[in-house]
Every structure is written in C-alpha cells, then in structure tokens.
Scaffold this active site. Structure first.
Site, PDB file in Angstrom:
ATOM      1  N   THR A   1      -4.598   5.890  -3.777  1.00 53.80           N
ATOM      2  CA  THR A   1      -3.630   6.855  -3.235  1.00 53.80           C
ATOM      3  C   THR A   1      -2.228   6.288  -3.476  1.00 53.80           C
ATOM      4  O   THR A   1      -1.669   6.453  -4.550  1.00 53.80           O
ATOM      5  CB  THR A   1      -3.892   7.146  -1.748  1.00 53.80           C
ATOM      6  OG1 THR A   1      -3.950   5.927  -1.029  1.00 53.80           O
ATOM      7  CG2 THR A   1      -5.188   7.914  -1.575  1.00 53.80           C
TER       8      THR A   1
ATOM      9  N   LYS B   1      -9.780   0.631  -2.034  1.00 54.47           N
ATOM     10  CA  LYS B   1      -8.451   1.204  -2.029  1.00 54.47           C
ATOM     11  C   LYS B   1      -7.750   0.815  -0.730  1.00 54.47           C
ATOM     12  O   LYS B   1      -8.381   0.607   0.297  1.00 54.47           O
ATOM     13  CB  LYS B   1      -8.487   2.719  -2.154  1.00 54.47           C
ATOM     14  CG  LYS B   1      -8.990   3.427  -0.888  1.00 54.47           C
ATOM     15  CD  LYS B   1      -8.591   4.892  -0.858  1.00 54.47           C
ATOM     16  CE  LYS B   1      -7.125   5.059  -0.653  1.00 54.47           C
ATOM     17  NZ  LYS B   1      -6.636   4.815   0.719  1.00 54.47           N
TER      18      LYS B   1
ATOM     19  N   THR C   1     -13.567  -0.443   7.329  1.00 50.29           N
ATOM     20  CA  THR C   1     -12.344  -0.684   6.581  1.00 50.29           C
ATOM     21  C   THR C   1     -11.844   0.573   5.910  1.00 50.29           C
ATOM     22  O   THR C   1     -12.489   1.606   5.965  1.00 50.29           O
ATOM     23  CB  THR C   1     -12.626  -1.715   5.484  1.00 50.29           C
ATOM     24  OG1 THR C   1     -11.442  -1.865   4.728  1.00 50.29           O
ATOM     25  CG2 THR C   1     -13.734  -1.258   4.557  1.00 50.29           C
TER      26      THR C   1
ATOM     27  N   GLU D   1       1.524  -0.799   1.543  1.00 50.34           N
ATOM     28  CA  GLU D   1       2.610   0.110   1.191  1.00 50.34           C
ATOM     29  C   GLU D   1       3.963  -0.586   1.298  1.00 50.34           C
ATOM     30  O   GLU D   1       4.335  -1.098   2.354  1.00 50.34           O
ATOM     31  CB  GLU D   1       2.564   1.354   2.079  1.00 50.34           C
ATOM     32  CG  GLU D   1       1.414   2.271   1.670  1.00 50.34           C
ATOM     33  CD  GLU D   1       1.283   3.500   2.533  1.00 50.34           C
ATOM     34  OE1 GLU D   1       0.689   4.473   2.053  1.00 50.34           O
ATOM     35  OE2 GLU D   1       1.759   3.486   3.665  1.00 50.34           O
TER      36      GLU D   1
ATOM     37  N   ASN E   1       6.317   6.280   3.771  1.00 53.70           N
ATOM     38  CA  ASN E   1       5.717   6.992   4.892  1.00 53.70           C
ATOM     39  C   ASN E   1       6.646   7.975   5.576  1.00 53.70           C
ATOM     40  O   ASN E   1       6.227   8.754   6.426  1.00 53.70           O
ATOM     41  CB  ASN E   1       5.156   5.991   5.901  1.00 53.70           C
ATOM     42  CG  ASN E   1       3.923   5.350   5.327  1.00 53.70           C
ATOM     43  OD1 ASN E   1       2.952   6.022   5.064  1.00 53.70           O
ATOM     44  ND2 ASN E   1       4.001   4.047   5.080  1.00 53.70           N
TER      45      ASN E   1
ATOM     46  N   THR F   1       5.220  15.713   1.639  1.00 57.03           N
ATOM     47  CA  THR F   1       6.007  16.734   0.943  1.00 57.03           C
ATOM     48  C   THR F   1       6.536  16.232  -0.397  1.00 57.03           C
ATOM     49  O   THR F   1       6.276  15.105  -0.794  1.00 57.03           O
ATOM     50  CB  THR F   1       7.169  17.179   1.836  1.00 57.03           C
ATOM     51  OG1 THR F   1       7.825  16.020   2.352  1.00 57.03           O
ATOM     52  CG2 THR F   1       6.660  17.996   2.978  1.00 57.03           C
TER      53      THR F   1
END
Lengths: 404, 404
Positions: free
Chosen positions: A150, A176, A187, A273, A399, A404
């Site tokens: 992702t 992932k 997880t 991230e 985040n 969008t």
C-alpha cells in the site's frame, strides 16, 4: 541455515502471481495477488486482536478451522471492513479463486488491505481471477508482493533453507506494512510458505510464538489494524520425517521461521510510513520476558522518542520516561541507556542519571539509518527486542491525506 | 456560577509572581514562579503515575502529607528528573522559598518542567527567590503563568465564582502543556486556588474526581510525563461554612472546580505541540463510564485519526479501528459516528457501516479549529468526553529538535 533469493515460491510446491485488476486507479500499481499450493497444505494463521475485524479475517478464520488450505487471495486498495456486504464479498473472492484453481472455496485464505469503510468493488476481482490463475509461476512471487503493497516503498520478501533430519527444507515469506502498524497477537499482512512437513498444531504454535517475538514487536504508529493477519502454508514436499512433537527438529523449524519473520519485521519497521531510520530497542536485564517486551515496545512506541530520533537528538530522558509509563517493572535508579549504530556507540545514562557524553559523537551515532537503543534494566536476565521507526514530516503528510 | 478575569489570585488570600532567573538562555522567557497564600491553606494534589518520577514530585508528596501548604514554587526549562542530586535541589527550592516568605519548608509545593536528565542549576534560583517574593501581588498571576510555559503558545488561566451557603467563593487555576501530555491520574502541571472552606479529605476527593474527568481525558502524544502534577490550595477566606461532607455544597464546589479544570484541559489540548485544531471526542451509549473513557481516549490518541483530522479527511474507518483496539467493550455493528463543528454536522457511519455523505460538506466541517468526533456505541447510557489535537508537521518539528 542460509538465506535464499526469492520468497513464497522458494519452498517446493508453491506458485504465485499478481496483477492490476482495477481496485486502484493507478494502472501501474498491482492490486490483486494469488498464491497456489500444488497439493493440499497444512495451514495456520494468527489474526488481529482488534474487536473491529475485517470481513476477510472472519472468512479466513472459518476456512482455516480445518487446519488446511491450498490458496491465498489478497487485494490491496480496499480493506473490505465495516461494509454491510463485506462477508459476502470475501466469500465471493474465495469462490472465484476456487473455481479458477479447481479447489474448494474453504481451501482459500482471503485477505484485504486498504481504506476501511468503502464498499469493495467485486467485479474487477471476478474478471481478473482467471488471468491471475493462468499467470501463476515460481517467478510470480515478485508480482505477488507488489500487489499487497500500500504505502510501502520497498518489497518485504525473504526465504531461508535449513535442515530437518538431513533433508533440506525451506521457509519463505512476504509482508506488507507500513501504517496502522502496532500488531497485537498477529500482524500486518504476512504470507509464509514452507515445504517442511509439520503437524498443523505445531505449525500454529510455531507461528504464534514467532509472531509474538517478531511482528508483534513492531510498532509504527500504535494503531492496531482491523485486518492484521500472518498465515503459513506447509506443503510437506521437502520429504522430511513429519515433525510431530517438540524437540530438536521443531526448534530448527522455529529458528528458521524466526529468521524469516525477524527479517520481515525489521523491513516493515524500516519502511514505516515516512520513516527515515530503523529503530531497534534492545532491552536486557528485565525481571521476565513479558516485562522486557513491554519496556521495549513502550520505548519504540513513544512519539517523543521517535521524534527525537528523527532529529538525531540523544534525548535519553524520553527513553526513561517511556520506560516509566510502560507496564514493565522498572526501577529508574537501576537503568542504563546507550545508543549505537554503524557510527559507533555512546553511553548516555547510568543508574538512571545522565552521563557526560559528547553531543557531537551522539549525533554521529544517531544520524545513521539503523539506530539501536540499548536499555539495561539491571533487574534480572530477561531480554527482548522491538522495532520501529522515527516520526517524521513524511508520516504526517502520508496520513493527513490518505483517502483523497 | 460565572467566569471571572484572572486565575490563581482571583480567590481571596493568594499572591503570585514570575520572573526570568536564568535557567533558560532566553532572557525574555520567565522561568521561575511563586504562589503565596497569606494564611495556611488546606491542600491536595494528584501526581503522575509514571514510575520514573521527577524529584519535585517526591518532595511535594512528602510536604503535602500534612494536608496543608502555603506556597508553590515552580521552574521551567529543566525537569529536575533523573539527576543524582534532584531531591536535594528540590528541597533547596522549598528552603529558599520558605526563608523568603517566613514559612516552613514543608509548607511549600515544588514543581519543575523541562528537559529530563540535565542537572538543575540551583544558583540562579537561590539568587532570584528574594526578588520573586518581593514581587508577589494579585496582578502577578500573569507573570506566574508565563513562567511555567514551555512549548505552550498561549496562557491557560481561568477563574470562576460560585456560591456556597450564600457566600461567594472563587476557584482559579493555571496550567501548562503542551507535549509529553497523556496524563494518568494527575496531569501536566496545574496549580489551582480557592477561597472556599472545605475539609482536606473532600478537597482531595474533589480534585481526584475532577482530574479523572478533565486533565486525564487529554492526550497530546500518548507520553505520560514524569513530572505531572495538579494541586489545589484552599484558603477558606470566602467565609462559607466549612464543607465537611458530601452533599449539595460539595457538589457546587465540584461543579465549579470541574468548570475551571475543563477549561484548562481544553486549552491544553488546543495548544498541543504543533496543533492546528482542538479535537473533542464525545462517546455516548457506553456500557459504563470507564468504557466510555477508554473509547474516547483511544480515538483521541490515535496517530492516524489525528493525522486525518490535520488533513480535514473524514476517514471514519480510523475512528472505528481505534474503538476496536481500545479497552472498551465495543460492538462494531452498533457504532454510529459523526463529525461536527461550527461548520455544521455530518453523519458518516451508522451501525458500523459507511453512510453516503458529501466529502465537500465533511471537509467544511473538519476544516474548523474545533472539531467534535461523536461516537455512539449504542450499548447503554454511559458517556465521556476526551480532548486532543491533530498531528501536524509542527509536532515533528518541535520534538525533532527540542534540546538543542
């Protein structure tokens, strides 16, 4: 034990494929993958402990009740969670895969990852599954790992070879991340395969214990996802004498599984991230393993520690603070703290009090891309390791505008 | 009950002062404050539950064992925590204040806030205390609140007037945030005063219950500080008949204290490090109050919810996810979620499933500076409110380089 190239198709008996079916708008991003076992496998899985569970989790739990499986289907771009028709669509995914592969729907593991609460578009999946089945190959593992990514920026894939009773066996896995990562019991998504022959109950035990020490010791942002799952399929094709009890053979299997899962867990943390650094917290000297784990996870999970690491700031007081509010039994007056990396090592706190260290040397240590936070609780002998990443502008950016 | 201008010197019998003594390099930033009660006060406090406790916490706990106090001294710029000589220096701070004020050292509440693990410079405090005592006045409350601010960008100060048995009484308070804020039992620093006459045991109960509903319902970053403290001094000068038991008078006192602490808690949340929006999560329909609190705090504490709010993204799936991993009993299929602000209200989730809402209307609601996240668990009647703020680039910037 040695590392191999490849991942889930390194063990004998597994094929994989991945493609873009249309759940994602970006046609260059694969969003559907399939793993197929040439013969029925023993199978085990561990799942998220979030009370809000994705529909695919519910369906997979039911299908794996038998302890066997032959295929895994997984989409990215939509979590199929908090939708009124979620269960129905997860079952349809199993049915499509079963039909294309000539197996039963209850032999399929199903998983989804992506946005929560948007209805899953099922038509593109239905249309794509036959092509996906045709594309299955040993080389397809790369397309498969690409399809489950992702916000991940790098593939997480590992495989090892080890021996059981003189026979070469293999374990491979893909995973992932990289946000909503604070696994509890299970997880983020990880799919593992092995050609070792091992009883389902032991396979489950091995996976559960390994997940506790690896995936469950990763935290990116403290958010435990609704769709976490790690599952393993064992084809038994390596030809080893079936592992039916704990002992040296089981331990060898556990060690190999631990190696693959540790590598995957570290990669998930490294690719958190927005992350610029992999953080590892090594806690030693705890009263018990559970205390060591709680202490290590608390340090790795602290927003303030993570932000300090982003700034290469040796702010060890925040480490002490995070230890203090953890569930672990910690006597602040016994705690030693050090930071290390390929840039060297700097001891910053002894017996709960600051040491006189060079800020320049500390910055040199902390500016590297892998930083270890060493905590010695000096209480007893137990230890644990947790992995995470720094908190950066990138995390906020990713985040602040994900949907969008 | 009505709001008054001012804060800790609004009740009868209290004076305050604040100045720059030299702990901080910036000579324009005040770093030492004093509150003095003209006569002995009943006193109560609640403290951090972090196992690593600042030295001032330890000394204050000892001094307040008697249930009375006459002064509060507090520095910013250094937490006096994890230092070998911390207790000694905290006691010295009490002794300096006592000498300048002509009271006993054990009548002094001492607090410190700032960096953990750096030795506290005591000489500038010793030198400044006599001037600080001379500067005491009713107008000094603004200098006092300025002196306890760290990364705070605005003063948090409130006072109310209410009646007890026909007599006008007052409660005032100041507080500081704004990072390492995830109070447990007590809070960030808050100093409260009242001229109501109330028994120490009831004063403590009122503070404890109020802290649980106000300060303890704020989370900026999930990090529980080592130095959290909320304390209240009661001068009794309002002339009301002493409150000696629960009942209507106690309830009126609790209501007034609740008002001041709620206002302070909201301001702490609004001024969280880097915050661009105040978030309020109102949970209704919980099985019990504890469940409602856990659910509200979990939503407010989620990094992913916070980042979505920063981006004005109505990503309600993250709210469901945070409810799911909270300690509260939550049935996902019963949960309703809405967002509201002065920009309007938008219902986004009904019975655990997404509603068809306008993204534009939702963005208009979420772009306001105060956003309420409404969660109805539809289980029973209990409710709770928690406060926090969004996660922004500013938080990362502030905490990536705090010490240097």
């Amino acid at each position: 034990m040695k590392h191999l190239d490849g991942s889930i198709t390194a063990p004998l008996g597994f094929l994989a494929a991945g493609l873009h079916c249309g759940i994602r708008k970006n046609r260059l991003k694969k969003d559907l993958m399939l793993i197929f076992a040439e013969k029925p496998c023993d199978a085990a899985a561990v799942y998220t402990q979030n009370r809000v569970k994705g529909a695919p989790i519910v369906v997979t739990q039911k299908n794996l009740a038998s302890g066997s499986a032959r295929a895994v289907i997984c989409n990215s771009g939509n979590a199929n969670t908090c939708n009124a028709d979620g269960i129905e669509k997860a079952e349809q995914m199993c049915a499509f895969a079963a039909q294309a592969l000539g197996i039963r729907p209850d032999q399929v593991v199903v998983a989804s990852t992506g946005v929560i609460g948007l209805p899953l578009p099922i038509a593109p999946i239905k249309k794509a599954v036959p092509s996906l089945a045709k594309a299955l190959s040993r080389e397809g593992s790369i397309a498969a790992v690409d399809a489950i990514m992702t916000t991940d920026t790098r593939r997480k894939q590992f495989a090892v070879e080890f021996e059981l009773g003189g026979k070469a066996c293999r374990i491979g896995g893909i995973a992932k991340g990289s946000g909503m990562i604070h696994p509890n019991m299970a997880t983020m998504l990880s799919f593992l395969t092995t050609d070792a022959d091992i009883e389902p109950a032991l396979l489950y035990e091995a996976l559960l214990d390994t997940a506790r020490e690896t995936f469950n010791m990763v935290s990116i942002d403290g958010d435990t996802s609704t769709n976490d799952m790690a599952c393993i399929l064992a084809s038994g094709l390596a030809g080893n004498a079936r592992v039916t009890a704990r002992g040296a053979e089981y331990d060898a299997f556990r060690e190999a599984l631990g190696e693959v899962c540790t590598c995957l867990a570290r990669e998930i943390a490294r690719d958190g991230e927005g992350a610029s650094r992999l953080l590892e917290c090594r806690v030693t000297g705890a009263k018990c393993t559970e205390d060591a784990r709680e202490a290590a996870k608390s340090v790795i999970g602290s927003s303030l520690v993570k932000a300090a690491m982003f700034g290469a700031d040796a702010n060890w007081g925040r480490v002490l603070c995070a230890l203090g509010y953890s569930a672990a039994r910690v006597d602040p007056l016994l705690v030693d703290v050090a930071f290390s990396s390929k840039g060297g090592r700097v001891n910053v706190c002894k017996s709960g009090t600051g040491l006189d260290f060079s800020e320049e040397e500390a910055a040199a240590v902390l500016k590297c891309d892998e930083v270890v936070i060493h905590v010695d609780l000096n209480e007893n002998e137990a230890s644990a390791v947790a992995w995470g990443c720094d908190l950066t502008y990138g995390y906020v950016k990713i985040n602040g505008d994900y949907r969008t």
